[in-house]
Design an enzyme around this catalytic site. Structure first.
Site, mmCIF file in Angstrom:
data_model
loop_
_atom_site.group_PDB
_atom_site.id
_atom_site.type_symbol
_atom_site.label_atom_id
_atom_site.label_comp_id
_atom_site.label_asym_id
_atom_site.label_seq_id
_atom_site.Cartn_x
_atom_site.Cartn_y
_atom_site.Cartn_z
ATOM 1 N N LYS A 1 0.804 -1.172 0.077
ATOM 2 C CA LYS A 1 -0.146 -0.024 0.130
ATOM 3 C C LYS A 1 0.888 1.205 -0.103
ATOM 4 O O LYS A 1 0.354 2.077 -0.506
ATOM 5 C CB LYS A 1 -1.115 0.075 1.064
ATOM 6 N N LYS B 1 -4.932 -9.685 -6.971
ATOM 7 C CA LYS B 1 -6.277 -10.057 -5.993
ATOM 8 C C LYS B 1 -7.471 -9.305 -6.431
ATOM 9 O O LYS B 1 -7.208 -7.965 -6.612
ATOM 10 C CB LYS B 1 -5.874 -9.469 -4.650
ATOM 11 N N LYS C 1 -11.732 -4.147 -4.046
ATOM 12 C CA LYS C 1 -12.539 -2.742 -4.287
ATOM 13 C C LYS C 1 -11.886 -1.615 -4.662
ATOM 14 O O LYS C 1 -12.721 -0.762 -5.009
ATOM 15 C CB LYS C 1 -13.334 -2.877 -2.752
#
Ligand code: AMP
Ligand code: TRP
Length: 346
Positions: free
Chosen positions: A124, A207, A210
């Protein structure tokens, strides 16, 4: 890091905790990796506590009005998928202060080195690690607090959360060792089923998420039957026929993903799916997958729409859940404060 210990420890009663971030609409990955299994655990009669972790969500910027909306949408998804707010506790994290309080104490237990090794943080933060929030770095410590403030013993999650749960075990062990107590359970991750890692429909090595910029990469729990059908028909595949055994899926990530999704939705194994469809072309398999996905997911989207028409009802459920959660967490927090040496005079 500390060695594994036998779990769950005998002195802790079985209790399940898990959480989902309201940082966007929920996907088929959340459903198969988490929500569907949350419902199964509830239906097995274990005590279950489920949380929309809004404090985790703000580790990256969230527009306040969207965060509120997404939290209600997440709650509606839980209920539509089968979580019964009478049998399970369902609430949003920020309404129970124990999470933040224990999170701070765990920030003083966890080590910088442990956090630096977290792959989710590295992914991230990317090249931008000097400029991400301090909260993003401390994220796993708050997650440990979520679980341990209820003395939860089991945590159902998707594959991507495995490392965070190992860290939660390390925090419990270090706290117990540092203070010479057997106070926190060493939790057991429950990473089970055929779809613990659902991949993007556009790229079988990524993956399903969202936060992926492409809406075609995922099935949202709010998608209607047409959108579900269209996304599955367009999902990336390869030119080969389906193999008849699981090992034939090696090196074919897109095929493996679709077979895993079918197995997850139908509650069987990849092997069982391949026994039925092996040798056939993708088009036939995809048509069956469309039917299955629409049959399982469209009713959830309909029920979510119905629930979201009355946000005050959802807020009331979250408030009631938070009060029940607080009744479990508050006495545990009082003991934590005594163990740590905080004066408590009110
Ligand atoms: P998050 O959306 O990151 O808050 O994840 C909530 C839960 O859904 C966690 O248990 C995740 O492991 C699970 N999850 C999220 N994405 C996927 C995926 N693509 N496949 C399987 N599980 C997932
Ligand atoms: N980190 C989890 C995720 O992104 C969400 C989460 C927060 C969680 N606290 C938790 C999951 C406690 C299980 C238990 O998927």
């Amino acid at each position: 890091m500390a060695d594994a210990v036998q779990t769950p420890q005998a002195s802790f009663k079985p209790r399940i905790f898990s959480g989902i971030q309201p940082s966007g609409g929920l996907t088929l990955g959340n459903y198969l990796g988490a929500l569907k299994r949350f419902v199964e655990k509830q239906d097995e009669g274990i005590e279950t506590i489920y949380c929309l972790v809004d404090m985790h969500a703000i580790t990256v910027w969230q527009e306040p009005e969207r965060l509120r909306q997404q939290t209600r949408e997440g709650a509606a998804a839980f209920i539509a998928a089968g979580i019964d707010p009478k049998r399970s506790i369902l609430f949003n994290q920020s309404q129970v202060s124990a999470h933040a309080e224990l999170g701070w104490i765990f920030n003083c237990i966890a080590r910088m080195g442990w956090m630096s090794r977290m792959t989710q943080f590295k992914d991230k933060a990317g090249k931008n690690s000097e400029n991400v929030s301090l909260g993003l770095f401390a994220y796993p410590s708050l997650m440990a607090a979520d679980i341990l403030t209820y003395h939860a013993t089991m945590v159902p999650v998707g594959e991507d959360q495995k490392q965070h749960l190992e860290l939660c075990r390390d925090i419990a062990i270090k706290f117990n060792n540092d203070y010479g107590v057997n106070f926190f359970p060493v939790v057991e991750p429950l990473i089970e089923g055929a779809a613990t890692r659902v991949m993007s429909l556009r790229d079988g090595t990524k993956k399903m998420s969202k936060s992926d910029p492409s809406d075609q990469s995922r099935i949202n729990l709010t998608d209607d039957a047409d959108a579900i059908a269209q996304k599955i028909r367009k999902a990336k595949t390869d030119p080969e026929a389906l193999p008849s055994e699981e090992k034939g899926l090696e090196g074919r990530p897109e095929a493996e993903n679709l077979v895993g999704i079918y197995a997850g939705l139908s509650g069987t194994s990849k092997d069982a799916v391949l026994k039925q469809f092996g040798g056939g072309q993708f088009s036939g398999f995809k048509a069956a997958l469309v039917d299955l996905a629409v049959e399982k997911l469209a009713p959830i989207a309909d029920e979510m729409r119905r629930l979201l028409a009355d946000p005050s009802h959802i807020d009331a459920i979250l408030g009631e859940g938070a009060a029940r959660a607080d009744a479990i967490a508050a006495p545990i927090m009082r003991e934590v404060k005594d163990i740590v040496g905080f004066v408590r005079s009110r």
